[in-house]
Design a protein around this motif. Sequence first.
Motif, short mmCIF file in Angstrom:
data_model
loop_
_atom_site.label_atom_id
_atom_site.label_comp_id
_atom_site.label_asym_id
_atom_site.label_seq_id
_atom_site.Cartn_x
_atom_site.Cartn_y
_atom_site.Cartn_z
N SER A 146 54.54 49.17 39.98
CA SER A 146 54.40 47.74 39.63
C SER A 146 53.05 47.21 40.10
O SER A 146 52.44 46.35 39.47
N GLY A 147 52.57 47.74 41.24
CA GLY A 147 51.24 47.35 41.73
C GLY A 147 50.16 47.75 40.75
O GLY A 147 49.22 47.00 40.49
N ARG A 148 50.32 48.94 40.15
CA ARG A 148 49.32 49.42 39.19
C ARG A 148 49.28 48.48 37.99
O ARG A 148 48.19 48.11 37.50
N THR A 149 50.47 48.07 37.52
CA THR A 149 50.52 47.17 36.37
C THR A 149 49.78 45.86 36.69
O THR A 149 48.94 45.39 35.92
N PHE A 186 49.66 35.57 43.28
CA PHE A 186 50.81 36.47 43.38
C PHE A 186 51.69 36.07 44.55
O PHE A 186 51.20 35.58 45.57
N ASP A 187 52.98 36.35 44.39
CA ASP A 187 53.87 36.10 45.52
C ASP A 187 53.81 37.28 46.49
O ASP A 187 53.08 38.26 46.24
N ALA A 188 54.56 37.21 47.56
CA ALA A 188 54.45 38.21 48.62
C ALA A 188 54.78 39.61 48.11
O ALA A 188 54.10 40.58 48.44
N LYS A 189 55.79 39.70 47.26
CA LYS A 189 56.21 41.02 46.77
C LYS A 189 55.13 41.63 45.87
O LYS A 189 54.81 42.82 45.97
N GLN A 190 54.57 40.79 45.01
CA GLN A 190 53.53 41.27 44.10
C GLN A 190 52.29 41.71 44.89
O GLN A 190 51.66 42.72 44.57
N THR A 191 51.95 40.92 45.91
CA THR A 191 50.81 41.27 46.74
C THR A 191 51.03 42.64 47.39
O THR A 191 50.14 43.49 47.40
#
Lengths: 538, 291
Positions: B57-60, B116-121
């Motif tokens: 998901s980080g790559r996306t 980005f929120d914490a999870k996305q970060t």
Amino acid sequence: MLTQTLERQTTWLDDRLTLGKGSKKLLNKIFPDHWSFMLGEIALYSFIILVLTGVFLTLYFIPSTAQVVYHGPYKPLDGQRVSEAYASTIDLSFSVRFGLVMRQMHHWAADVFIGAIAVHMCRIFFTGAFRRPRELNWAVGVTLLMLAIVNGFLGYSLPDDLVSGTGLRIAFSILLSVPVVGTYLAFFVFGGNFPGTSIIPRFFILHVLIIPAVIAGLIAAHLGMMVHQKHTQFRGKGATEKNVVGSVAWPTYAFKTLGYFFLTAAVLAGLAGLAQINPIWQYGPFIPYHVSYAVQPDWYMGWLDGALRIFPSWETVAFGHMIPTIFYPAVLFPGITFTVFYAWPFIEDHFTHESRQEHHLLDRPRDRPLRTAIGSGVLAFYFLLFSASATDVLANFFGISLNIVLWSFRILVPTVPIIVGFVAHRICKELQTWEDVGERKRPTIILRSADGSYVGTTADYRPGDEPRELEPEPVPEAVGAHANGASTPELVGAGAGLAAPSQASAVPSGVLQAPRAPRNFDGGGGFLSNLRPRRQRD
Amino acid sequence: MRSRSPWSLLPVGLVGFVAAVGITFFADGPGGAVAASSQTTTPTTIAVDTSPSNIASGRTLFIENCSSCHGTNAEGSARAPSLLGLGAATIDFWVSTGRMPLAYPTAQAAEKPPLFDAKQTQAIVAYVTHLHPGGPGIPYVDVAAGDVSEGQILFSLNCAGCHTITGAGDALASGYYAPSLYPATATQIAEAMRTGPGNMPRFSPTQLTPAQLTDIVAYVHKYIQHPVDIGGLGLGAVGPVAEGFVALAIGVGLLMALAYWIGDRAVGPDAAPPKGDEGHGVTGAAGHAGH
């Protein structure tokens, strides 16, 4: 009843000390009725507040750089080794009842004191009140301004916090920059190399005793000369070069000015209670190898700091001695500033030759366009320098490059005053052509004629709306009036001759005037000419 | 702005800690405990969730939002530097403070609400650190354990020179500036010290031990961000310039207005009528009332 008691007491004193003669002159002094004559009083009353709060602070402040370990309620400093001066100021702020509000009132009063001096000086300048016979009082005033600035800086340096310590370091470097004697001078003042241990005790005694004593003496001289020469006044009904028109000192002006003292104290106490000034606990103790950015001096030193910041870095060598950059903005510039201030009455007289006679009637600024233009330009110049002391704060606040701000000031400081002066000159010239400027407005009636054109005519005042200016009357004999036997019939028995007239009309009120006695000796030669014959008799 | 408080990171850090998947960059810090050695010692870094799904998901997110400048594999381009080997702390700081993605290129990336929120970060951090491990990890700071007195001394020595002693921030040369410290979270303050974003110098564990780092963060978090303004309004914490404006505009200005109020004799119909005037009406009485 109160009046009678008061009169009995004053009579008792007068019988023993013969105060009547001198106090009568003071009580009958005429103060012109114009608000701008009260600007100097802001400074006077701020000074009184400064002395009162300063005395309180000396009870707790320890002027020593000896290192102690701070233990107290402010945790970030707990256990740190700090100077006694700093620790005692922190204790004063956190642990002494009323300590912080007194300290803040002292600091606000200092800022307002010098601001009031500046505003008062502007009034004197723009109205030409410095002209003969008041050139000496102008010089006393300029000295007071200089001493006030110096004493402000000394007081600002005393707490030995990080910000003021940086200021002291700059002061040391400024002293060093004086050619030939700079090193000796700096070491003489600081008792050795920076920072040393002597500077806080030395500044302390200068700040709390020597300079305040000189300031108090000069204020006495300033006011003494003002009483002796009597007030200047604006042109108005009955006002001439030969008299003073206004309110009498007792009782009218005494209550007005007492009220104004309370107002000054209230504003300063309000600032002290609501707005934080110089929170030294947030700054931490001064350690020479620590430094904070965004350090500026108090506002009255800001013009010097601004000059230091924007002056180009020119280092010149003259006669084998290097003259550092900071000599020009920090030593030469204030030197020139105060020389010009002192010399201004004589500079102006050189061109106008007004000192051939005395001037007690003030100029309206618009009537002296050139002086007003120069004064406005000079004000703009120093205001810009003051703003230049905040180059970093301005750059940060507006989000622009510090370099752009710096160069903007380098261009604005020499150019804007010229533009301001030119515009002020044009405005003065323009105002001179308006006949009714400054006069009470009268209603205008606009009529439309049958062919559609409009005609405006100035109408008469509406009934009851006419401006009334009172005809000044001579000051009645308020003090010691019982000597004239002017007491009212109903008080004859009760007062038995002691009572002054209590009748409303006999108490001086309304617009009054006092003559100006000619003070010059006949024949010229000044007061020394009268001494000469006496010596010959010896 | 404060979407990432240190506490929200703590569970993540502990999970990673138990899994012994940590970036042990600070293990040699003189005063610091070695991360992942024992549960009882204080960890120095917060581990990142490196599960394949998180990396994916980080790559996306990275390709959608960052790759146009930094390249698909964070290798950098003519417009932006390579991010390889910069470490979790760097990526987390720039993304969590909203400085990245950049709104528009200026001398210095401006802080703004994070995209980005914490999870996305976390996912982006996991992706970039997965590409090239190494660099400083996200420092773990126990604010409560910090000594604010030590922190004050260290802040005065190391930070006040640019951020000012009150932490208000100030302009540096050529469009650069030291930002205000008020909006930063404890983790972000620690990350900035460890990674040296932009113009800021980098403070390695040999310069500031993890304990000293904690002291500074504790002082900033407790006293810079919540100053003891017992004297009243703080006036922006920019020192004597603001005080001077208040003294002149409010102090002298108000007193001048008061002088204008009481200094002038009333003229016009309210003034005391001249002597001998028979019209001692209401206005006349008012004129004499002060005597």
